[in-house]
Design a protein around this motif. Structure first.
Motif, PDB file in Angstrom:
ATOM      1  N   ALA A 198       6.043  -2.813  12.029  1.00 52.04           N
ATOM      2  CA  ALA A 198       7.390  -3.382  12.006  1.00 52.04           C
ATOM      3  C   ALA A 198       8.383  -2.405  11.378  1.00 52.04           C
ATOM      4  CB  ALA A 198       7.394  -4.702  11.236  1.00 52.04           C
ATOM      5  N   LEU A 199       7.956  -1.705  10.330  1.00 50.68           N
ATOM      6  CA  LEU A 199       8.838  -0.736   9.677  1.00 50.68           C
ATOM      7  C   LEU A 199       9.118   0.453  10.590  1.00 50.68           C
ATOM      8  CD1 LEU A 199       7.224  -0.819   6.111  1.00 50.68           C
ATOM      9  CD2 LEU A 199       9.423  -1.813   6.775  1.00 50.68           C
TER      10      LEU A 199
ATOM     11  N   LYS B 280       0.825  -1.199   0.000  1.00 48.91           N
ATOM     12  CA  LYS B 280       0.000   0.000   0.000  1.00 48.91           C
ATOM     13  C   LYS B 280       0.865   1.257   0.000  1.00 48.91           C
ATOM     14  CE  LYS B 280      -3.919  -2.241   2.308  1.00 48.91           C
ATOM     15  NZ  LYS B 280      -4.802  -2.251   3.504  1.00 48.91           N
ATOM     16  N   ALA B 281       0.240   2.366  -0.380  1.00 50.71           N
ATOM     17  CA  ALA B 281       0.971   3.617  -0.524  1.00 50.71           C
ATOM     18  C   ALA B 281       1.631   4.049   0.784  1.00 50.71           C
ATOM     19  CB  ALA B 281       0.039   4.712  -1.044  1.00 50.71           C
ATOM     20  N   ASP B 282       0.933   3.888   1.919  1.00 50.07           N
ATOM     21  CA  ASP B 282       1.531   4.317   3.187  1.00 50.07           C
ATOM     22  C   ASP B 282       2.724   3.440   3.557  1.00 50.07           C
ATOM     23  OD1 ASP B 282      -0.070   2.104   3.661  1.00 50.07           O
ATOM     24  OD2 ASP B 282      -0.882   2.851   5.558  1.00 50.07           O
ATOM     25  N   THR B 283       2.678   2.162   3.179  1.00 48.41           N
ATOM     26  CA  THR B 283       3.816   1.273   3.426  1.00 48.41           C
ATOM     27  C   THR B 283       4.994   1.652   2.543  1.00 48.41           C
ATOM     28  OG1 THR B 283       2.295  -0.521   3.986  1.00 48.41           O
ATOM     29  CG2 THR B 283       4.570  -1.131   3.490  1.00 48.41           C
ATOM     30  N   ALA B 284       4.711   1.976   1.285  1.00 48.09           N
ATOM     31  CA  ALA B 284       5.770   2.421   0.369  1.00 48.09           C
ATOM     32  C   ALA B 284       6.435   3.686   0.901  1.00 48.09           C
ATOM     33  CB  ALA B 284       5.199   2.655  -1.023  1.00 48.09           C
TER      34      ALA B 284
ATOM     35  N   PRO C 258       0.614  -7.176   8.202  1.00 49.27           N
ATOM     36  CA  PRO C 258      -0.320  -6.849   9.284  1.00 49.27           C
ATOM     37  C   PRO C 258      -1.356  -7.949   9.497  1.00 49.27           C
ATOM     38  CG  PRO C 258      -0.693  -5.453   7.356  1.00 49.27           C
ATOM     39  CD  PRO C 258       0.593  -6.158   7.132  1.00 49.27           C
ATOM     40  N   GLY C 259      -1.521  -8.331  10.765  1.00 52.32           N
ATOM     41  CA  GLY C 259      -2.516  -9.337  11.109  1.00 52.32           C
ATOM     42  C   GLY C 259      -1.999 -10.755  11.140  1.00 52.32           C
ATOM     43  N   LEU C 260      -0.817 -10.997  10.562  1.00 48.98           N
ATOM     44  CA  LEU C 260      -0.246 -12.342  10.600  1.00 48.98           C
ATOM     45  C   LEU C 260       0.579 -12.530  11.866  1.00 48.98           C
ATOM     46  CD1 LEU C 260       1.005 -12.931   6.933  1.00 48.98           C
ATOM     47  CD2 LEU C 260      -1.266 -13.332   7.907  1.00 48.98           C
TER      48      LEU C 260
ATOM     49  N   ALA D 120      -5.363 -16.781   5.717  1.00 48.32           N
ATOM     50  CA  ALA D 120      -4.462 -15.877   6.435  1.00 48.32           C
ATOM     51  C   ALA D 120      -4.142 -16.364   7.848  1.00 48.32           C
ATOM     52  CB  ALA D 120      -5.065 -14.479   6.494  1.00 48.32           C
ATOM     53  N   ASP D 121      -5.092 -17.065   8.485  1.00 46.66           N
ATOM     54  CA  ASP D 121      -4.855 -17.536   9.858  1.00 46.66           C
ATOM     55  C   ASP D 121      -3.879 -18.706   9.893  1.00 46.66           C
ATOM     56  OD1 ASP D 121      -6.671 -19.298   8.618  1.00 46.66           O
ATOM     57  OD2 ASP D 121      -7.486 -19.925  10.551  1.00 46.66           O
TER      58      ASP D 121
END
Length: 522
Positions: free
Chosen positions: A78-79, A25-29, A305-307, A293-294
């Motif tokens: 994490a970042l 996603k853009a915010d992660t980039a 996120p979520g893992l 995902a679980d």
């Protein structure tokens, strides 16, 4: 956002919307850019005083560069935590430094296209180097010279008054340092786990509980095997972990049973109904679908996120408990390769091939082997990658195909027969085992008293992410010419830089298997 570091970047130009092709996603980039800018700031604080940088500085630089490689870390928390570690190192080395010392990555993305191209080659290349340095470090093998070069390269990316004359030598130095880094990782792997041996690997999953482990980190696999010992849970490799079956110290574990699935880009389909957990140790994580995902776990620099993330304590109990809970398949189940093969062979690394070097050399001198092809690299989902399957299928019966990395999943279940008592198709290993392939080529050149470029050897490579970039730069550092690259050329290579590579190294894009084979073999 702006990102063009992978082969599948939007329209072969760059991902600029709210989400990249990889799912980032853009915010992660934006956070990854800020993290990179902070790393450049850290490197600047050390200029001329690298001896003040300790193990913690090297560790955070290596891990942070690795975390920004494609398909590794999608987790903003994490970042942010990693940025905190970078800032802590800056404060330790230069207490007066702050965010003002960080580099604004917009300067890079908006720079003159040739400068942007060369700096991108440096940045993306050292991200690949850092991944290999990380895997060596977890086995206890480090090299201060590699760390010092990473700092130097980061400063080069953040220097705004340098031109092509200053940047180009560092681009090629990335290749030189990556060769040393792959040699270090090769030493770490072989001294820890033994030299790979040719090994047939089943693609049948036996009934009962199991874990699938993906990525490249052999140390994580070792720990998982030790923790699952005697618990009724089998272990299957996925993707680039397949070559692990060839290492004596790993394959001695009887519950390391086989390989599940094909290349990384097929995971969303292959994991959809999988009655088992999957552990990701390195890059190649795709956005997990809600349906599974679980069942996905991450470790090392990987995050989403979520893992559930397994931290530095490496306690894989949650993974094992999930395997026992899910129970696995009710019956033995085979998921064949893309060409319907139900087993694949790996383990033809340098030690194995060199042990039969006389046989190979005699076969060449007798005319039984006319040509060698190295067909390997990254796989991906962009149309056109069937080229590699068709190319290998059409290679003449008096030729040998060496392969490595996940690009081999396009054809590694093909039966090409044998030549001079050797299989015509030999899997050298992971992407970092390009070092083995290079050593094989150098040994052949020495045997025939010629240069590598004079050998009957052609390299037909596929690329996707940044480890492929640093390997390409290593081949260029060694002066290897005539490489064919596909399925597309990197979006970050400007026309002028491409012209330089074409003129000096004769790099060419792939065309069709028929045309390329005709051009190579005449």
């Amino acid at each position: 956002m702006f990102c063009f570091q992978c082969e599948q970047t939007a329209k072969c130009v760059g991902c600029t919307n709210e989400m990249g092709v990889c799912g980032k996603k853009a915010d992660t980039a934006e956070l990854q850019d800020k993290l990179t800018g902070a790393l450049i700031g850290l490197a600047k604080t050390m200029e001329g005083n690298e001896d003040q940088a300790g193990d913690s500085t090297a560790a955070v630089v290596v891990e942070a560069l690795f975390a920004t490689l494609t398909n590794v870390n999608f987790d903003n928390d994490a970042l942010l935590a990693m940025m905190g570690r970078v800032d802590a190192e800056k404060q330790k080395l230069a207490p007066e430094s702050g965010e003002d010392n960080d580099y604004d990555m917009d300067k890079l993305w908006n720079a003159d296209e040739d400068i942007r191209s060369l700096k991108s080659l440096i940045l993306f290349g050292i991200r690949g180097v850092a991944a290999y340095a990380y895997h060596a470090a977890v086995l206890g093998y480090t090299d201060e010279a590699i760390h010092n070069f990473l700092y130097k390269a980061l400063r080069a990316v953040g220097t705004d008054d340098w031109g092509m004359d200053e940047l180009l030598p560092i681009v090629l130095e990335v290749g030189e340092v990556n060769l040393a880094c792959m040699a270090l990782l090769d030493k770490a792997n072989t001294e820890t786990f033994g030299h790979p041996e040719p090994t047939e690997v089943s693609q049948t999953v036996e009934k009962g509980p199991f874990v699938v482990i993906s990525g490249h980190d052999l140390h994580d696999l070792k720990l998982l095997l030790e923790q699952t010992e005697g618990k009724g849970v089998n272990v299957y490799t996925h993707g680039e972990m397949l070559p692990a079956h060839a290492y004596p110290e790993l394959k001695k574990h009887s519950h390391l049973k086989g390989n599940f699935g094909t290349a990384w880009q097929n995971q969303q389909k292959e994991f959809a109904d999988l009655p088992a957990p999957v552990l990701f140790t390195t890059n190649c994580l795709m956005t997990p679908k809600e349906s599974y995902a679980d069942r996905v776990f991450t470790t090392d620099a990987v995050g989403y996120p979520g893992l559930q993330h397994i931290g530095s304590d490496k306690d894989f109990s949650p993974v094992i408990e999930k395997a026992l809970e899910l129970g696995g398949f009710d019956d033995d189940t085979t998921l064949s390769g893309i060409n319907s093969g139900d087993a694949v062979t790996t383990g033809f690394a340098r030690n194995t091939v060199m042990s039969v070097a006389e046989t190979v050399i005699d076969a060449v001198k007798a005319g039984a082997i006319k040509h060698f092809f190295l067909v390997g690299g990254c796989d991906g989902s962009r149309p056109g990658r069937n080229y590699y399957t068709e190319f290998v299928e059409q290679t003449p019966k008096d030729t040998v195909v060496l392969t490595l990395a996940c690009g081999k999943y396009r054809f590694n279940d093909l039966d090409l027969g044998t030549i001079g008592g050797l299989p015509r198709l030999m899997d050298v290993g992971q992407c970092n085992d390009a070092y083995s392939a290079i050593q094989i080529a150098l040994a052949l050149a020495d045997a025939f008293d010629c240069g590598v470029n004079d050998l009957p050897l052609s390299m037909v490579l596929s690329w996707y992410e940044q480890k492929a970039v640093c390997i390409l730069l290593t081949l260029l550092h060694l002066g290897i010419t005539g490489i064919r690259l596909g399925p597309t050329l990197p979006a970050f290579i400007s026309p002028n830089v491409l012209n330089f590579l074409v003129e000096k190294y004769h790099i060419a894009p792939i065309t069709t298997p028929e045309e390329d084979l005709k051009a190579i073999l005449g």
